[in-house]
Structure formats: structure tokens, C-alpha cells
Design an enzyme around this catalytic site. Sequence first.
Site, PDB file in Angstrom:
ATOM      1  NE  ARG A   1       2.513  -3.860  12.377  1.00 48.83           N
ATOM      2  CZ  ARG A   1       2.327  -4.025  11.074  1.00 48.83           C
ATOM      3  NH1 ARG A   1       1.760  -3.064  10.366  1.00 48.83           N
ATOM      4  NH2 ARG A   1       2.702  -5.139  10.473  1.00 48.83           N
TER       5      ARG A   1
ATOM      6  CG  ASP B   1      -3.162  -8.181   9.005  1.00 52.31           C
ATOM      7  OD1 ASP B   1      -3.653  -7.104   9.357  1.00 52.31           O
ATOM      8  OD2 ASP B   1      -2.439  -8.311   8.004  1.00 52.31           O
TER       9      ASP B   1
ATOM     10  CG  HIS C   1       6.204  -8.936   7.929  1.00 51.17           C
ATOM     11  ND1 HIS C   1       7.172  -8.118   7.397  1.00 51.17           N
ATOM     12  CD2 HIS C   1       5.088  -8.183   8.017  1.00 51.17           C
ATOM     13  CE1 HIS C   1       6.651  -6.927   7.192  1.00 51.17           C
ATOM     14  NE2 HIS C   1       5.387  -6.938   7.557  1.00 51.17           N
TER      15      HIS C   1
ATOM     16  CB  SER D   1      -0.968   0.008   1.181  1.00 50.25           C
ATOM     17  OG  SER D   1      -0.301  -0.225   2.395  1.00 50.25           O
TER      18      SER D   1
HETATM   19  C1  LIG Z   1       3.314 -11.965   4.570  1.00 52.66           C
HETATM   20  C2  LIG Z   1       3.788 -12.905   3.472  1.00 52.66           C
HETATM   21  C3  LIG Z   1       3.012 -12.564   2.194  1.00 52.66           C
HETATM   22  C4  LIG Z   1       5.274 -12.662   3.215  1.00 52.66           C
HETATM   23  O1  LIG Z   1       5.629 -13.352   2.046  1.00 52.66           O
HETATM   24  P1  LIG Z   1       7.137 -13.730   1.734  1.00 52.66           P
HETATM   25  O2  LIG Z   1       8.036 -12.589   2.030  1.00 52.66           O
HETATM   26  O3  LIG Z   1       7.174 -14.264   0.343  1.00 52.66           O
HETATM   27  O4  LIG Z   1       7.408 -14.880   2.830  1.00 52.66           O
HETATM   28  P2  LIG Z   1       8.531 -15.978   2.856  1.00 52.66           P
HETATM   29  O5  LIG Z   1       9.756 -15.533   2.140  1.00 52.66           O
HETATM   30  O6  LIG Z   1       8.678 -16.381   4.273  1.00 52.66           O
HETATM   31  O7  LIG Z   1       7.850 -17.147   2.003  1.00 52.66           O
HETATM   32  C5  LIG Z   1       8.534 -18.354   1.755  1.00 52.66           C
HETATM   33  C6  LIG Z   1       7.525 -19.479   1.636  1.00 52.66           C
HETATM   34  O8  LIG Z   1       6.869 -19.651   2.908  1.00 52.66           O
HETATM   35  C7  LIG Z   1       5.481 -19.572   2.720  1.00 52.66           C
HETATM   36  N1  LIG Z   1       4.849 -18.891   3.856  1.00 52.66           N
HETATM   37  C8  LIG Z   1       5.099 -17.667   4.340  1.00 52.66           C
HETATM   38  N2  LIG Z   1       4.241 -17.358   5.328  1.00 52.66           N
HETATM   39  C9  LIG Z   1       3.428 -18.427   5.457  1.00 52.66           C
HETATM   40  C10 LIG Z   1       2.308 -18.694   6.279  1.00 52.66           C
HETATM   41  N3  LIG Z   1       1.825 -17.810   7.141  1.00 52.66           N
HETATM   42  N4  LIG Z   1       1.705 -19.890   6.139  1.00 52.66           N
HETATM   43  C11 LIG Z   1       2.147 -20.800   5.254  1.00 52.66           C
HETATM   44  N5  LIG Z   1       3.188 -20.575   4.429  1.00 52.66           N
HETATM   45  C12 LIG Z   1       3.809 -19.398   4.541  1.00 52.66           C
HETATM   46  C13 LIG Z   1       5.299 -18.697   1.488  1.00 52.66           C
HETATM   47  O9  LIG Z   1       4.004 -18.863   0.905  1.00 52.66           O
HETATM   48  C14 LIG Z   1       6.425 -19.190   0.615  1.00 52.66           C
HETATM   49  O10 LIG Z   1       6.025 -20.423   0.037  1.00 52.66           O
HETATM   50  P3  LIG Z   1       6.449 -20.817  -1.467  1.00 52.66           P
HETATM   51  O11 LIG Z   1       7.946 -20.924  -1.434  1.00 52.66           O
HETATM   52  O12 LIG Z   1       5.743 -22.105  -1.678  1.00 52.66           O
HETATM   53  O13 LIG Z   1       5.967 -19.721  -2.361  1.00 52.66           O
HETATM   54  C15 LIG Z   1       3.579 -14.398   3.891  1.00 52.66           C
HETATM   55  O14 LIG Z   1       4.254 -14.644   5.100  1.00 52.66           O
HETATM   56  C16 LIG Z   1       2.105 -14.768   4.022  1.00 52.66           C
HETATM   57  O15 LIG Z   1       1.475 -15.130   3.014  1.00 52.66           O
HETATM   58  N6  LIG Z   1       1.519 -14.681   5.283  1.00 52.66           N
HETATM   59  C17 LIG Z   1       0.110 -14.938   5.468  1.00 52.66           C
HETATM   60  C18 LIG Z   1      -0.703 -13.730   5.029  1.00 52.66           C
HETATM   61  C19 LIG Z   1      -0.533 -12.564   5.995  1.00 52.66           C
HETATM   62  O16 LIG Z   1      -0.628 -12.730   7.198  1.00 52.66           O
HETATM   63  N7  LIG Z   1      -0.334 -11.377   5.431  1.00 52.66           N
HETATM   64  C20 LIG Z   1      -0.230 -10.150   6.217  1.00 52.66           C
HETATM   65  C21 LIG Z   1       1.170  -9.651   6.275  1.00 52.66           C
HETATM   66  S1  LIG Z   1       1.318  -8.256   7.345  1.00 52.66           S
END
Ligand SMILES: CC(C)(COP(=O)(O)OP(=O)(O)OC[C@H]1O[C@@H](n2cnc3c(N)ncnc32)[C@H](O)[C@@H]1OP(=O)(O)O)[C@@H](O)C(=O)NCCC(=O)NCCS
Length: 468
Positions: free
Chosen positions: A360, A406, A351, A275
Site C-alpha cells: 500500500r 501511513d 508492522h 479496527s
Molecule cells: C505498528 C506497530 C505498532 C507494531 O507493533 P509491534 O508488533 O509490537 O512491533 P514489534 O514487535 O516490531 O515491536 C518490537 C519493539 O520495536 C519497537 N518498534 C516497532 N516499530 C517501531 C518504530 N517504527 N519505531 C521505533 N520503534 C519501533 C516497538 O515499540 C517495540 O519496542 P519495545 O520492545 O520497547 O516495546 C509498531 O511497529 C509501531 O509502533 N510503528 C509506528 C506506528 C505506526 O506506523 N503504526 C501504523 C501501523 S500500520
Amino acid sequence: MSRAKTLGRITGTALKLHKGGLLSASHCRHVSSSTNLKDVMEKLIPEKQKEIVEFRKKHGSSKVGEVTVDMMYGGMRGIRGLVTETSVLDPDEGIRFRGYSIPECQEKLPTAPGGEEPLPEGLFWLLLTGEIPSKEQVDAISKEWNERAEIPNHVITMLNNFPSKLHPMSQFSAAICAMNSESKFAKGYSEGIHKSKYWELCYEDSMDLIAKLPTIAAIIYRNLYREGNPPDSIDNKKDWSWNYASMLGFEDPQFVELMRLYLAIHTDHEGGNVSAHATHLVGSALSDPYLSFSAGMNGLAGPLHGLANQEVLVWTTKLQEALGGEVSDEHLRDYIWNTLKSGQVVPGYGHAVLRKTDPRYMCQREFALKHLPNDPLFKLVAQLYKVVPDILIEQGKAKNPWPNVDAHSGVLLQYYGLREMNYYTVMFGVSRALGVLASLVWDRALGLPIERPKSFDTPSLKKLVGAS
Ligand SMILES: CC(C)(COP(=O)(O)OP(=O)(O)OC[C@H]1O[C@@H](n2cnc3c(N)ncnc32)[C@H](O)[C@@H]1OP(=O)(O)O)[C@@H](O)C(=O)NCCC(=O)NCCS
């Protein structure tokens, strides 16, 4: 002790120890006495412009990192490519707003009479100026926002005509976009205003927009969930959060305090999140603040970003339906593994930058421990905090197994009766305006150019690195 416990679960005490830690705010400047925020900015901007000119003259060609092929395919993770003055995110410690941690903001920023939580108006002043405002300065912002809150009729008509199946975030973003009929920046630009004045019009639009957001958000809520009964009008003697809560239809003083906390902590998370980056990027084309912020809200509406707070509640509700009230850790583990095995993420965990529990999350947990320690949903969220990280560590994919903001916000809103989870991201958006619009004002003040990084296709990238 489990691996999770040793790796990063932050306790309330540990959080407090962060005060005065890492990036102490002692560098912060003198405190201005004027209660006119624009006057304060007018004095600060030339100083900052001079500082940056001198810094770039001496260090403009210094290297700050390198870019690998993986970073280019990997969502630019880890690339140092943006300057954002309002806040910096430390992977271990979490967010600092202009050098101040969340507990420091809770301690130092002015509160409402009889309240304990920081007023978001104060955080906005801090984000824009780097200075902790006085109560008089914060009151002046509340007053100004109340005066600027009127919504153009065509936007009300548009909101009233949206079908109820249109997601609240789409309604929110569309209304913000349509309000650019009021943009002083767009008008000034078309009349040929000098570049050095851009920040002033950006500031005016940002103040107008922030002032109008609670009413827009309340109209959406009441149209969708309160049979279209219009919100009460703004009370000029009250603060921004009180008015937002009241327009939604909530008057419990504890809920209003929660709103102040919620609207303060969701404001800003440095510049690279979707955002903030989208607002900055669109603004760099000199699109006005309404168009730029609307773009940011479209990004916040994604399930991996702001919509995760809705997703957490949807997921937790399904979990409760499947497993019933009191759940054993073992059943919880099975449920979480099933989520992962079906190819979904556990919402509210992980994250892109943070590597420890989000502060937070912690401050909302502390609020819950104080006000609703026996709430069954809070107990479930607390139980998930014990169980999920070990599982994500065992799965070995997520770089950060800890909860983010969240994972906790929905349970608090549910407790006070705001149960419509589809609406939660709109509240996040109302808060996010304060951070990204403060940044946008500085973008224009510093004359930052249009953003346009270089991209490659795979054949040219292969050629670039000498791959066969
Ligand atoms: C926030 C988020 C998008 C960050 O993404 P990112 O920087 O790519 O995270 P990572 O580098 O740790 O991801 C590596 C792997 O772990 C997985 N992973 C990360 N968080 C995960 C979670 N909460 N549950 C399951 N798998 C997760 C990713 O999907 C990724 O899988 P892939 O290799 O099959 O694509 C991710 O942690 C997520 O999807 N969290 C859940 C949604 C969420 O809470 N979003 C709000 C963020 S403030």
C-alpha cells in the site's frame, strides 16, 4: 549494498512480479451477472455455509498452532485465532483482497470514465463476493449508495454542535454511533426476526452506513476547516469517491483519482488489526453494524493504528522545521536517532504482521512518482525510505523496519491541498468501513457466535504451566 537494500526494499518491478504469485486468485468463482449485490449474496451464502459445515465436520478438531505464555503477554501476536474471509495478509507479500494483490486489483477492477484507479465500489463487491465485478455491477453500487446517503437530522444537529476542539475521529465515531437510530438490524432483532435473516439486515445497515459516511465525514471537515459551510449535495450520476471529494470541496480530477486509490487500498487488512477485530468483536454480541463499526473507529483513532498517518505528517513537519528544506542523509539520521532515543516510535514504520515494505506504501509511491515526482515533501518521504530502515535495523528492536501505508498517504493529500492532518484518519475510516462491514455481513451469514476467549491472571497462568 546496505543491509536494508538486501533485506526488503521492494521496487516497482518487484511489486509487479507479485502478480499471479503466492496466493493466486485462480480459485475465484464464476462471475454472477446480476447487478443486485444482495441477490448475488443470497446465492453465495448457502454454498459457503455448506462448504464450512463440511470442512468443520472433517477437520474441526485439527490443530492449527500452539499458544505460548509470551504470546499471551505479547498482544496475542502470532496466535491463529480468527477466520476472516475478505482478505489475507502475507508477511512478505502484503495484502490480498479475496486472493487479489493490489496491482491485480488496479488492473482488474472497473475504473471511472477516463480514470485509471480502481473504484472502491468494485473492491467492496469483490470483498463481499470474491468475484471481480463488471462495470455495470459497480455502477449499480454507486447508484445505490447515492440513493441511501441521506443523514438523519439529529446527527447533523449533533455534528454542528460539537466544539471545534473535539478531534475529528471522536466526532466521526460519535456520529456513526448515533446513527443506530436507523438500524434495521436492531429493529429486526427487537421484533424477533429469525437468525437466518440476520445477515440480510446486517447487509442493509452496512449499505446504508457506507452510503452515509462521506457526507458525515464532509460535514466534520467543513465544520472544522471551512467555516461550517455545508457540503454540496450528492450528484446521483457520480461515484462514491467523486462525491466525497466534491463534498470536501475538491474538484481536481487527479485528486479524485487519488481518492479512489486511497479509499480502495485502506479498506481491509485481514481480521486481527484493531479496527477490524474491534468491529468483529462488538458485532459478535449482536450489536448492530453502527455500534460495531463505531467501536472499530475508536480503535482506528489510536496512534499505533490509523492515527499514525496523522502522526507521520506531524513528525515530518517538525523535522522540516528543525532541519529546513534540503536535508542531508546525515542530518536525517541524527534526527531519527533522536526520535528513538527520546523513547518515541518512528511513525509510519514497522508492522505487527508485515515483514517487507507495505504494497500500500508502494502503490502510493508509484502514484507520487507519476504525478508529483518533484514535490519537496515527496522527496523527503522518499529520502526517509532510504534512511529509516537501516537505522531501525541497527537499533535492533522493530521486527519490521519497513514503511507501512501511513508513511505515504499524508504527503499525497498535502500536495493536493488537503492539509489538515488531524482529519486524515477520518478518510482512512471511511475506507475501512468497506472491509470490516463486508466481514460483518459474513459473520452473520455464517452464524459466528459471540467471541469470548479465555483469560488468566498471572498466578493461575503460573499454576497452569507449573511455574514455582
Ligand atoms: C505498528 C506497530 C505498532 C507494531 O507493533 P509491534 O508488533 O509490537 O512491533 P514489534 O514487535 O516490531 O515491536 C518490537 C519493539 O520495536 C519497537 N518498534 C516497532 N516499530 C517501531 C518504530 N517504527 N519505531 C521505533 N520503534 C519501533 C516497538 O515499540 C517495540 O519496542 P519495545 O520492545 O520497547 O516495546 C509498531 O511497529 C509501531 O509502533 N510503528 C509506528 C506506528 C505506526 O506506523 N503504526 C501504523 C501501523 S500500520
